[in-house]
Design a protein around this motif. Structure first.
Motif, PDB file in Angstrom:
ATOM      1  N   ILE A  25       0.828  -1.216   0.000  1.00 13.77           N
ATOM      2  CA  ILE A  25       0.000   0.000   0.000  1.00 13.77           C
ATOM      3  C   ILE A  25       0.855   1.254   0.000  1.00 13.77           C
ATOM      4  CG2 ILE A  25      -1.639   1.330   1.377  1.00 13.77           C
ATOM      5  CD1 ILE A  25      -2.792  -1.396   2.320  1.00 13.77           C
ATOM      6  N   LEU A  26       1.875   1.311   0.866  1.00 10.31           N
ATOM      7  CA  LEU A  26       2.721   2.507   0.941  1.00 10.31           C
ATOM      8  C   LEU A  26       3.489   2.744  -0.352  1.00 10.31           C
ATOM      9  CD1 LEU A  26       4.138   2.286   4.590  1.00 10.31           C
ATOM     10  CD2 LEU A  26       2.330   3.787   3.718  1.00 10.31           C
ATOM     11  N   THR A  27       3.977   1.678  -0.978  1.00 12.44           N
ATOM     12  CA  THR A  27       4.719   1.845  -2.230  1.00 12.44           C
ATOM     13  C   THR A  27       3.814   2.357  -3.334  1.00 12.44           C
ATOM     14  OG1 THR A  27       6.203   0.039  -1.588  1.00 12.44           O
ATOM     15  CG2 THR A  27       6.218   0.693  -3.894  1.00 12.44           C
ATOM     16  N   LEU A  28       2.573   1.885  -3.359  1.00  8.47           N
ATOM     17  CA  LEU A  28       1.634   2.370  -4.365  1.00  8.47           C
ATOM     18  C   LEU A  28       1.234   3.823  -4.111  1.00  8.47           C
ATOM     19  CD1 LEU A  28      -0.723  -0.732  -4.788  1.00  8.47           C
ATOM     20  CD2 LEU A  28       0.936   0.148  -6.444  1.00  8.47           C
ATOM     21  N   LEU A  29       1.124   4.208  -2.826  1.00  4.79           N
ATOM     22  CA  LEU A  29       0.720   5.580  -2.492  1.00  4.79           C
ATOM     23  C   LEU A  29       1.844   6.581  -2.690  1.00  4.79           C
ATOM     24  CD1 LEU A  29      -1.392   5.019   0.760  1.00  4.79           C
ATOM     25  CD2 LEU A  29      -2.237   5.597  -1.528  1.00  4.79           C
ATOM     26  N   PHE A  30       3.094   6.159  -2.432  1.00  4.44           N
ATOM     27  CA  PHE A  30       4.240   7.077  -2.498  1.00  4.44           C
ATOM     28  C   PHE A  30       5.358   6.485  -3.359  1.00  4.44           C
ATOM     29  CE2 PHE A  30       2.209   7.365   1.721  1.00  4.44           C
ATOM     30  CZ  PHE A  30       1.716   8.666   1.652  1.00  4.44           C
ATOM     31  N   PRO A  31       5.119   6.300  -4.658  1.00  7.45           N
ATOM     32  CA  PRO A  31       6.117   5.645  -5.517  1.00  7.45           C
ATOM     33  C   PRO A  31       7.434   6.404  -5.632  1.00  7.45           C
ATOM     34  CG  PRO A  31       4.339   6.588  -6.830  1.00  7.45           C
ATOM     35  CD  PRO A  31       3.906   6.672  -5.406  1.00  7.45           C
ATOM     36  N   GLU A  32       7.378   7.737  -5.684  1.00  5.93           N
ATOM     37  CA  GLU A  32       8.624   8.511  -5.827  1.00  5.93           C
ATOM     38  C   GLU A  32       9.469   8.413  -4.555  1.00  5.93           C
ATOM     39  OE1 GLU A  32       7.753  12.481  -6.962  1.00  5.93           O
ATOM     40  OE2 GLU A  32       6.870  11.916  -8.902  1.00  5.93           O
ATOM     41  N   ARG A  33       8.827   8.537  -3.406  1.00  6.37           N
ATOM     42  CA  ARG A  33       9.551   8.405  -2.142  1.00  6.37           C
ATOM     43  C   ARG A  33      10.117   6.997  -2.005  1.00  6.37           C
ATOM     44  NH1 ARG A  33      12.930  10.451   1.343  1.00  6.37           N
ATOM     45  NH2 ARG A  33      12.553   9.798   3.512  1.00  6.37           N
ATOM     46  N   ALA A  34       9.334   6.014  -2.414  1.00  8.32           N
ATOM     47  CA  ALA A  34       9.803   4.627  -2.354  1.00  8.32           C
ATOM     48  C   ALA A  34      11.025   4.437  -3.253  1.00  8.32           C
ATOM     49  CB  ALA A  34       8.681   3.680  -2.777  1.00  8.32           C
ATOM     50  N   ALA A  35      10.987   5.014  -4.445  1.00 13.56           N
ATOM     51  CA  ALA A  35      12.116   4.870  -5.366  1.00 13.56           C
ATOM     52  C   ALA A  35      13.388   5.465  -4.772  1.00 13.56           C
ATOM     53  CB  ALA A  35      11.788   5.541  -6.697  1.00 13.56           C
ATOM     54  N   GLY A  42       3.143 -11.850  -6.454  1.00 14.88           N
ATOM     55  CA  GLY A  42       2.872 -11.076  -7.662  1.00 14.88           C
ATOM     56  C   GLY A  42       2.657  -9.604  -7.366  1.00 14.88           C
ATOM     57  N   LEU A  43       1.938  -9.300  -6.283  1.00 13.77           N
ATOM     58  CA  LEU A  43       1.685  -7.902  -5.927  1.00 13.77           C
ATOM     59  C   LEU A  43       2.980  -7.173  -5.558  1.00 13.77           C
ATOM     60  CD1 LEU A  43      -1.604  -8.211  -3.817  1.00 13.77           C
ATOM     61  CD2 LEU A  43      -1.345  -7.182  -6.089  1.00 13.77           C
ATOM     62  N   ILE A  44       3.866  -7.833  -4.822  1.00 16.26           N
ATOM     63  CA  ILE A  44       5.133  -7.184  -4.460  1.00 16.26           C
ATOM     64  C   ILE A  44       5.980  -6.937  -5.703  1.00 16.26           C
ATOM     65  CG2 ILE A  44       7.329  -7.541  -3.260  1.00 16.26           C
ATOM     66  CD1 ILE A  44       5.796  -8.803  -0.989  1.00 16.26           C
ATOM     67  N   ALA A  45       6.000  -7.900  -6.628  1.00 13.96           N
ATOM     68  CA  ALA A  45       6.734  -7.679  -7.878  1.00 13.96           C
ATOM     69  C   ALA A  45       6.165  -6.478  -8.624  1.00 13.96           C
ATOM     70  CB  ALA A  45       6.671  -8.932  -8.751  1.00 13.96           C
ATOM     71  N   ILE A  46       4.852  -6.339  -8.624  1.00 16.56           N
ATOM     72  CA  ILE A  46       4.208  -5.219  -9.312  1.00 16.56           C
ATOM     73  C   ILE A  46       4.587  -3.892  -8.674  1.00 16.56           C
ATOM     74  CG2 ILE A  46       1.965  -4.110  -9.700  1.00 16.56           C
ATOM     75  CD1 ILE A  46       0.817  -6.948 -10.157  1.00 16.56           C
ATOM     76  N   VAL A  47       4.488  -3.797  -7.345  1.00 14.15           N
ATOM     77  CA  VAL A  47       4.767  -2.505  -6.700  1.00 14.15           C
ATOM     78  C   VAL A  47       6.246  -2.148  -6.793  1.00 14.15           C
ATOM     79  CG1 VAL A  47       2.811  -2.729  -5.133  1.00 14.15           C
ATOM     80  CG2 VAL A  47       5.069  -3.474  -4.376  1.00 14.15           C
ATOM     81  N   LEU A  48       7.134  -3.150  -6.834  1.00 15.55           N
ATOM     82  CA  LEU A  48       8.553  -2.842  -7.009  1.00 15.55           C
ATOM     83  C   LEU A  48       8.815  -2.297  -8.402  1.00 15.55           C
ATOM     84  CD1 LEU A  48      10.310  -5.819  -5.159  1.00 15.55           C
ATOM     85  CD2 LEU A  48      10.220  -3.427  -4.444  1.00 15.55           C
ATOM     86  N   LEU A  49       8.160  -2.851  -9.411  1.00  9.99           N
ATOM     87  CA  LEU A  49       8.308  -2.314 -10.766  1.00  9.99           C
ATOM     88  C   LEU A  49       7.773  -0.885 -10.837  1.00  9.99           C
ATOM     89  CD1 LEU A  49       7.313  -5.340 -13.053  1.00  9.99           C
ATOM     90  CD2 LEU A  49       9.560  -4.264 -12.862  1.00  9.99           C
ATOM     91  N   ILE A  50       6.636  -0.654 -10.204  1.00  9.40           N
ATOM     92  CA  ILE A  50       6.061   0.690 -10.199  1.00  9.40           C
ATOM     93  C   ILE A  50       6.948   1.653  -9.407  1.00  9.40           C
ATOM     94  CG2 ILE A  50       4.102   2.078  -9.368  1.00  9.40           C
ATOM     95  CD1 ILE A  50       2.328  -0.358  -9.963  1.00  9.40           C
TER      96      ILE A  50
END
Length: 546
Positions: free
Chosen positions: A55-65, A496-504
């Motif tokens: 959830i956090l990675t999807l909400l804050f992708p730039e901060r996560a990156a 699968g969901l973790i792979a998706i959010v890491l790509l995003i």
């Protein structure tokens, strides 16, 4: 498959006594048509933490990156010496067990016999421990190391003006292959051996639950069933999830690239997400069918397809040059083994930090997944047979595969640098997911073989997800290997969901960050595991001699 806790299994040795019963801390029940049997703390903490991360990675992708980039920089730049010394130690540890009397101990006891033939055993090792990496890195690494990262200061065949230097071709090609073999050879498989051997000994020989915490019984005693053990198993779950997510992300990128190469499908994150969703759905079917009917069948099918794919490249390409290149790379790997393994006194940071340290972290992160899987299919092997086979058989297969694929690509590159797609995708315009298809473009039946490459990547994707969900479910079910199938399906979806959010959240950098972040704490767990293995082997020798 038999389990030491089942009635038809041979009695385990009784020198490590515990009142703990497998699944005693589990919560069992029924939620509508779905049954569950979960460890009340390990499952809940792992599932909630995974959900929060997603959830956090999807909400804050730039901060996560940004966070992911910092993790990679710290792991590869600051802890490089630690990872290299640790993995070197694992090799020494494994070889010592082979030559010492410990090698005669049999997993499961003196009367145990293997559950699988050598062919089935090797097929399972092949798809679980190697997988997508063969396709993604088989062309990429030899070419990249020979021309860009340059292990141990080898001169690039391309000079400052971009012109080819024929005198440097042979040395660079051999060292490029040797550098690739380093990352995929016995260093990584030694990591797997430590994990799998510990699990096999404490499960099959000592009768403890099939869970990573069991390996620490000699250190913690019955405290291993409390929070100390919960923390160990939770770390193993996170390590497995992020190690798998990296492979699944790479597989999605390569499948997408292949579809673009063959069918013109656009390469972007959205398409890769769709690939992950579709393949995860296929993995759910395999998970439902179980080990024998699902992953084992797919593993054997994939091994046949991979062998056919390999022989096509071997005979359609420059056969003699490919075999010569494989051998040249192998001899260079052997002669340069110690310098390439050394953590100090080197000036090839681009190779060592950007590649080797990532690989060592990746192997450690994958260790719970592959180690538990190998342990499940290795009952009845002696310690000596187990170590030698797991170290050497997959390594040699990888060397032959990457030697042929890498040599074929290098020959294409140096024969005509101006038009080589391999040069464009690996050196000029770095697109690693297209490197395999660039090599296939110069061979006959390009469309057909590229399609086969996509199919192989997808099946590797499915078997990795299937195997990984089985392992995570075992950990989060308190060591049970027969927990309700919907639980395994739940973990396949989470992977699968973790792979998706890491790509995003940052693509390849995020995938690398997920691996290294989990490998740091889990590497300490594995180091302590070596002590427990020695304790278990000593007790087995005493039982044999008494």
């Amino acid at each position: 498959m038999s389990n030491p806790n089942e009635p038809d299994s041979p009695p385990a040795s009784t020198d490590m006594q515990t009142d703990y019963v497998v699944g005693q801390d589990n919560i069992k029940g029924q939620f509508g048509p779905i049954g569950f049997d979960i460890h009340n703390r390990v499952f809940v903490v792992s599932a909630l933490s995974s959900a929060i991360f997603i959830i956090l990675t999807l909400l804050f992708p730039e901060r996560a990156a940004s966070i992911f980039q910092s993790i990679v920089a710290f792991s590869t730049g600051t802890l490089d010496w630690y990872f290299m010394i640790l993995v070197d130690f694992f090799i020494v540890f494994c070889l010592a067990l082979v030559v010492l009397p410990y090698g005669s101990v049999r997993l499961g006891g003196a009367d145990a016999r293997p559950d699988h033939s050598y062919l089935s055993w090797f097929a399972l090792l092949f798809t679980a421990g190697i997988g997508i990496g063969l396709l993604f890195f088989g062309v990429l690494e030899p070419v990249y190391h020979a021309n860009v990262s340059l292990p141990l200061g080898i001169e690039s065949p391309f000079g400052a003006n971009g012109e080819l230097n024929p005198e440097a071709v042979a040395d660079a090609s051999a060292m490029g292959l040797a550098g690739t073999y380093l990352h995929w050879g016995i260093h990584g498989w030694a990591v797997y051996v430590v994990m799998a051997l510990g699990l096999g000994l404490f499960t099959y020989n000592k009768g403890l639950p099939f869970s990573i915490r069991s390996v620490f019984f000699p250190i913690l005693g019955d405290r291993v069933w409390g929070w100390w053990g919960h923390v160990i198993d939770i770390l193993a779950v996170f390590s497995t999830l992020f190690g798998l997510a990296t492979s699944l992300g790479l597989g999605a990128q390569q499948a997408n690239a292949g579809m673009n190469f063959v069918f013109g499908l656009e390469v972007n994150t959205t398409t890769q997400v769709i690939v992950i969703v579709l393949v995860t759905a296929a993995a759910l079917i395999s998970v439902w069918r179980g080990l024998e009917g699902g992953v084992k069948k797919l593993s054997e099918i994939n091994m046949v397809l991979a062998v056919l794919f390999f022989f096509f490249v071997l005979f359609a390409g420059p056969t003699l040059l490919s075999l010569t290149g494989f051998w040249s790379g192998l001899t260079t790997y052997v002669t340069e083994f110690l310098p390439l393994s050394a953590p100090f006194g080197r000036d090839d940071d681009a190779y060592r930090q950007a590649w080797t340290i990532f690989y060592w972290a990746w192997w450690i992160s994958w260790a719970p997944f592959v180690g538990m899987f190998i342990a499940r299919v290795s009952k009845g092997r002696t310690v000596r047979e187990f170590i030698l086979c797991v170290l050497l058989v997959p390594s040699m297969f990888i060397f032959i595969w990457m030697g042929v694929f890498g040599s074929t690509a290098l020959e294409q590159l140096y024969a005509d640098p101006a038009t080589s797609l391999v040069k464009e995708y690996v050196i000029d315009n770095y697109r690693p997911e297209l490197s395999l298809f660039g090599m296939l473009n110069e061979l006959p039946l390009t469309g057909l073989m590229s399609t086969l490459g996509i199919i192989l990547a997808l099946i590797f994707f499915i078997t990795s997800s299937d195997s990984g969900s089985l392992v995570i479910d075992t950990i989060t079910a308190g060591g049970k290997i027969d927990a309700p199938r919907p639980q395994r399906m739940f973990w396949a979806i989470i992977e699968g969901l973790i792979a998706i959010v890491l790509l995003i959240g940052g693509g390849l950098t995020a995938l690398q960050a997920g691996v290294t972040a989990t490998a740091i704490p889990f590497s300490v767990v594995m180091l302590l595991m070596c002590y427990s293995i020695i304790k278990a082997l000593n007790s087995e020798l005493r039982l044999i001699r008494s």
